[in-house]
Design a protein around this motif. Structure first.
Motif, PDB file in Angstrom:
ATOM      1  N   GLU A  17      -7.477  33.533  13.446  1.00 36.53           N
ATOM      2  CA  GLU A  17      -6.108  33.976  13.170  1.00 36.53           C
ATOM      3  C   GLU A  17      -5.998  35.495  13.113  1.00 36.53           C
ATOM      4  O   GLU A  17      -4.895  36.033  13.209  1.00 36.53           O
ATOM      5  N   SER A  48      -3.988  24.294  17.102  1.00 36.58           N
ATOM      6  CA  SER A  48      -5.149  24.331  16.219  1.00 36.58           C
ATOM      7  C   SER A  48      -6.442  24.076  16.983  1.00 36.58           C
ATOM      8  O   SER A  48      -7.498  24.536  16.569  1.00 36.58           O
ATOM      9  N   THR A  60      -5.585  36.071  17.086  1.00 39.43           N
ATOM     10  CA  THR A  60      -4.408  35.549  17.781  1.00 39.43           C
ATOM     11  C   THR A  60      -3.350  35.200  16.743  1.00 39.43           C
ATOM     12  O   THR A  60      -3.464  35.560  15.577  1.00 39.43           O
ATOM     13  N   HIS A  61      -2.313  34.483  17.179  1.00 37.60           N
ATOM     14  CA  HIS A  61      -1.204  34.174  16.287  1.00 37.60           C
ATOM     15  C   HIS A  61      -1.442  32.840  15.582  1.00 37.60           C
ATOM     16  O   HIS A  61      -1.955  31.912  16.203  1.00 37.60           O
ATOM     17  N   PRO A  62      -1.075  32.728  14.304  1.00 34.23           N
ATOM     18  CA  PRO A  62      -1.298  31.454  13.595  1.00 34.23           C
ATOM     19  C   PRO A  62      -0.589  30.257  14.247  1.00 34.23           C
ATOM     20  O   PRO A  62      -1.029  29.125  14.097  1.00 34.23           O
ATOM     21  N   ASN A  63       0.501  30.508  14.988  1.00 35.90           N
ATOM     22  CA  ASN A  63       1.229  29.390  15.595  1.00 35.90           C
ATOM     23  C   ASN A  63       0.657  28.939  16.945  1.00 35.90           C
ATOM     24  O   ASN A  63       1.339  28.293  17.723  1.00 35.90           O
ATOM     25  N   TYR A  95      -9.539  29.003   9.887  1.00 39.97           N
ATOM     26  CA  TYR A  95      -9.429  29.793  11.116  1.00 39.97           C
ATOM     27  C   TYR A  95      -9.486  31.286  10.792  1.00 39.97           C
ATOM     28  O   TYR A  95      -8.714  32.077  11.311  1.00 39.97           O
ATOM     29  N   GLU A  96     -10.387  31.636   9.914  1.00 42.03           N
ATOM     30  CA  GLU A  96     -10.403  32.989   9.390  1.00 42.03           C
ATOM     31  C   GLU A  96     -10.466  34.060  10.495  1.00 42.03           C
ATOM     32  O   GLU A  96      -9.635  34.951  10.544  1.00 42.03           O
ATOM     33  N   GLU A 100     -12.854  29.874  16.807  1.00 41.21           N
ATOM     34  CA  GLU A 100     -13.637  30.033  15.579  1.00 41.21           C
ATOM     35  C   GLU A 100     -15.061  29.501  15.797  1.00 41.21           C
ATOM     36  O   GLU A 100     -16.039  30.133  15.400  1.00 41.21           O
ATOM     37  N   LYS A 102      -7.462  27.488  18.282  1.00 44.29           N
ATOM     38  CA  LYS A 102      -7.977  28.339  17.197  1.00 44.29           C
ATOM     39  C   LYS A 102      -9.344  27.832  16.728  1.00 44.29           C
ATOM     40  O   LYS A 102     -10.252  28.611  16.453  1.00 44.29           O
TER      41      LYS A 102
END
Lengths: 419, 541
Positions: free
Chosen positions: B35, B44, B38-41, B31-32, B51, B47
């Protein structure tokens, strides 16, 4: 403090005995209310001392009188309940108090072991855990809105089924137009029919109009307070800012709430000019997190200027048609609709209050807020206002990595000092 | 090409514009870009979609404001794609909600006409809808896939492993549109048909009633990390329906991982619908081999199901070499030759890589068989191995009826204790001490091994007693187990299997936590291999 710790241990130990745990919690809230009445924190201005006391009163009423209580979320239109003398139990606040009782971990573990996702917001998990353990008294019904956060409908629907109580879900569309206002109005009318049936009493429309009129007068005071924040500030705490969510939302429109804001405006006018760096929060304040408490509570160097969540609707409401006024209030809330609405509102508040730095505490599981972190970061970068996003949990203390939070916060504050 | 994600998207309207439309089904691995925006949490799927859109340069996107994550996705995509339209979908299903949705569809048509500079083709739309036929319910026994969305290839993969029909009731599934009335305002009827399709969790309507249309043999319930909608339904469903349910948690992209497929296989085995690979023989000697992440174990049974020999070896860098070695040692100890073994059943994470096995069965079924063989009173098995921990529930005949496993995290496993022993600089044996005379009641609060490691380092720095820290760590493992037990429900007798069962400290803390005695078999590590050997000897899997 030993007595408090012994009491907290006792609550924790008895969580699996619902009747006893419920009695302990009731007792604890009662004693705490008395304590803050007789021994208020003298470091706080008089208005905020009275707010602490008021919140205990507001949270206690539905817990002590479940037969006259309705579970609500923070955005529910509680004006109807106040007009009918029904007590709302504000679930996010309940969870916050449970974190204050240091039992949130047990409640959250209980919810997760029932199958609830561990990545869900801890406010909701703690409330569900209380429901699973049976330490929450059964209310007459539940009312929630679809606004802002996905968890609202699901948590209420899940627990209403578990407790076998009626529930009304108000679906709030994103956009404001004639059709959407009518759609919400229709639902409010349907909801009132249900509430009247459940409680076997009629809504007095004139009383509702009075509440809305008082709400309008209260909002004038809130605007006056914001206006003064530009120059003045208290040395306050994150907890009192969070307490203000009671008065700015669920208990808006009540006389006592109006009185509180009157005192608040008086106090801010008398307050000294802002001497430290002003910090404004978007969304939540981490009132239980150690480093934040150490650096911000009662600090004259870094002064807490509040959160946009306390100012999410500042328009005047139209009294003659209270259903329409409340429908509009919900649709136009800055947390409803596209994120640009929220950014614009924060931008207006920033223009008004002029903070030196902005913090977004990225609360565990709160997708609606953390998803916008990139948007905020870019926006504040463009405006040249220092912005810190820090991950943690406003409820479950286990999710706060002390060292990591401390390093980020200290670096941010050092940066502000240099400016 | 217009990309979309939600089943409530007016796909047929887009087609009527004579435009290509495609459901975005991300298959990316990292998710280069996402992320950074946005926020990694965030979930998925969101995200992954972000991507995918950026990587594939999809420049026309239609979204429905389904959930918090997709709403934020829409805002992030602004100015990053040429055409972005968000449809506000009401959550209620009634006339006024249909009117609102109808207005949203008209607005979408207007916006797309303006962007594209071409008119919406009513006739084409009419013809597209004429071809539509609503899905008819199938009355045959089936496995339903429910919950958060799955990729299409995943559904096919489940279908391949199952000998009855698999139906997809997630939002990528078969019930997108109900019947459409062809009279009067076609767009209104279309809006109404979309609204009246099988509701997703976002809607306020009752989803569970719909399940009664099916003859369900079992449900595979998917939840996606950081998408919390469906865990509520799972939590209610297990009390509402008397149908076996498997809950899995994926990060959307990792369904094909061994860990998840392992659970699906075990579930299909437990409801008796897994495709059988080979017939087993019932004479001679039978071997079970358990290729685990930490140890490889083999058990040989004679035709009367007596244990003839067993071996336990650490799993080295090459799992296959360890399997051969365990095989050789077990044969040697029993004084047997390879040709004496009629059937070999493999289990454990490395089971599919063992070329000399006749069949592979999951360790969940095998632990069930093995434990029931050792003590037929056992109803709950706590298995803590090197890389996962699980709780397995048996019925009165020893069949697996439910199980739960820790999710993608080493907290509460043997590996967790290994890491902590290294941090504390004590041999792993010292971690097994029962500490009754503790000085301080230390609680390890971190839920993740990595963070728990730094927590332990800071406790060492504070000069805390190592025995108290060990007790805290053992209690932390016990608390993970108690949480898994909470999910399947407690039922005596309890047996603990796997290497960690040899750790008296952990066993003591679990017993304390659940207030029940736990049976520890004479060699807890071989229970999986024993179960595999029993299946090789002809017991039903």
């Amino acid at each position: 403090m030993n007595a408090v710790n012994a009491y907290l241990k006792l609550v924790r130990k008895n969580l699996d005995k619902p009747t006893i745990a419920y009695k302990f919690i009731k007792y604890g809230l009662n004693v705490a209310e008395k304590y803050v009445s007789f021994f208020p924190d003298r470091r706080l201005p008089e208005s905020l001392r009275s707010l602490t006391k008021l919140c205990f009163k507001y949270i206690r009423a539905p817990i002590d009188n479940p037969q006259n209580a309705v579970w609500v979320n923070i955005f529910a239109p509680t004006e109807f309940l106040h007009a009918m003398d029904i007590y709302p139990l504000f679930i996010e606040a309940y969870s916050s108090y449970m974190s204050g009782f240091c039992v949130e971990d047990c409640l959250i573990d209980k919810a997760e072991s029932a199958g609830i996702s561990n990545t869900l917001c801890s406010y909701h998990k703690a409330f569900i855990g209380s429901g699973e353990l049976g330490i929450l008294p059964k209310p007459k019904m539940a009312v929630t809105t679809s606004m802002v956060c996905d968890a609202n409908i699901n948590t209420f629907r899940y627990l209403a089924a578990k407790f076998d109580i009626p529930i009304y879900i108000i679906d709030i569309p994103y956009e404001y137009n004639r059709n959407t206002v009518e759609y919400v109005k229709g639902q409010l009318l349907e909801m009132i029919g249900l509430i009247e049936g459940v409680f076997n009493k009629k809504l007095d429309l004139d009383r509702l109009r009075e509440i809305i009129s008082l709400e309008n007068r209260t909002r004038k005071l809130i605007k006056e307070y914001i206006n003064n924040l530009k120059y003045k500030s208290f040395n306050t705490t994150m907890a009192t800012e969070m307490y203000m969510l009671f008065t700015s939302h669920v208990f808006m429109g009540l006389e006592e709430t109006f009185d509180f804001y009157e005192r608040l405006v008086d106090d801010i006018k008398k307050a000294p000019d802002r001497s430290g760096k002003g910090i404004f929060f978007v969304h939540l304040l981490p009132m239980f997190e150690k480093s934040f408490k150490k650096y911000l509570n009662f600090s004259s160097e870094f002064q807490i200027l509040g959160s946009d969540l306390n100012y999410d609707f500042l328009n005047e409401m139209y009294c003659p048609d209270p259903f329409e006024a409340i429908a509009e209030k919900m649709i136009l809330n800055i947390y409803n609709g596209g994120f640009e609405r929220r950014v614009k509102a924060v931008s207006n508040l920033v223009d008004e209050i002029k903070p030196d730095g902005i913090i977004q505490f990225c609360h565990w599981g709160c997708k609606q807020s953390i998803g916008g972190v990139g948007i905020y970061r870019n926006y504040f970068r463009e405006r040249g206002i220092p912005f810190l996003a820090v991950d943690g949990d406003a409820i479950d203390k286990r999710n706060n990595q002390e060292g990591q939070i401390r390093t980020r916060l200290e670096a941010f504050l050092e940066m502000l000092k240099r400016r | 090409m217009i990309g979309y994600v939600c089943k409530y998207t007016p796909v047929e309207i887009i087609k009527a514009f004579d435009e290509e439309v495609s459901r975005i089904d991300p298959e990316i691995k990292t998710y280069e870009k996402a992320e950074g925006l946005t926020h990694p949490n965030m979930c998925s799927f969101m995200k992954g979609t972000l991507e995918d859109i950026l990587q594939k340069n999809i420049d026309e996107v239609v979204l429905v404001n389904c959930c918090d994550s997709i709403r934020r996705l829409a805002e992030i995509l602004k100015n990053k794609v040429k055409f972005l339209h968000v449809i506000d979908l009401p959550r209620k299903i009634n006339e006024s909600a249909c009117n609102l949705f109808y207005a949203e569809l008209l607005e979408f048509i207007r916006a797309y006409e303006e962007y594209k500079g071409k008119k919406f083709d009513q006739d084409r739309f009419k013809n597209i809808l004429k071809e539509h036929k609503a899905k008819i319910y199938d009355s045959n026994e089936c496995i339903a896939v429910l919950g958060a969305r799955f990729r299409d290839d995943v559904i096919k993969n489940i279908g391949k492993r199952c000998n009855i029909n698999v139906i997809n009731l997630t939002c990528t599934g078969e019930h997108r549109l109900s019947n459409i009335m062809q009279r009067n305002d076609l767009i209104f009827n279309y809006a109404s048909a979309i609204m009246n399709s099988y509701p997703c969790m976002r809607m306020t309507a009752d989803r569970l009633a719909f399940l009664k249309n099916y003859n369900l043999k079992g449900i595979i319930y998917n939840t996606v990390k950081f998408c919390d909608f469906y865990s509520y339904e799972y939590a209610s469903l297990k009390n509402f329906l008397n149908v076996p349910i498997l809950k899995i948690e994926t990060d959307y992209l990792d369904f094909d991982s061994g860990q998840i497929l392992n659970r699906v296989d075990a579930f299909l085995e437990s409801v008796g619908v897994r495709k059988i690979e080979v017939q087993v023989k019932n004479r001679g000697y039978f071997m079970g081999i358990d290729s685990g992440s930490t140890s490889t174990n083999a058990v040989i049974l004679d035709q009367d199901k007596n244990i003839v020999s067993y071996s336990i070896l650490p799993t080295g860098a090459k799992a296959l070499d360890s399997a051969w070695e365990a095989y050789r040692i077990a044969l040697e100890k029993a004084n047997l030759r390879r040709e004496d073994i009629s059937c070999v059943v493999s289990t454990g994470y490395g089971r599919i890589s063992i070329p000399f096995s006749d069949k592979s069965v999951t360790e969940i079924t095998c632990h069930g068989k093995g434990a029931f063989y050792l003590d037929s009173g056992v109803r709950t098995i706590i298995d803590i191995g090197g890389q996962d921990s699980k709780v397995i529930r048996l019925d009165d005949c020893g069949n697996v009826v439910d199980f739960v496993m820790n999710d993608k995290c080493s907290a509460g496993t043997g590996r967790f204790l290994d890491v902590m022993a290294r941090v504390l600089q004590v041999p792993i044996e010292d971690m097994a001490e029962v500490v009754r005379d503790f000085k301080e009641d230390i609680t390890i609060t971190s839920m993740c091994t990595v963070f728990a490691e730094s927590e332990v380092i800071s406790l060492i720095a504070q000069n805390k007693d190592k025995r108290d820290i060990i007790r805290g760590l053992n209690r932390s493992v016990a608390s993970k187990v108690a949480s898994l037990l909470g999910r399947v429900g407690k039922r005596a007798k309890y047996m603990m299997t796997g290497g960690v069962a040899k750790n008296n400290g952990v066993v003591y803390e679990i017993e304390n936590k659940i207030q029940e005695k736990i049976i520890i078999p004479f060699e807890p590590q071989i229970v999986g291999a024993l179960g595999a050997a029993l299946i090789a000897a002809g017991e039903n899997d």
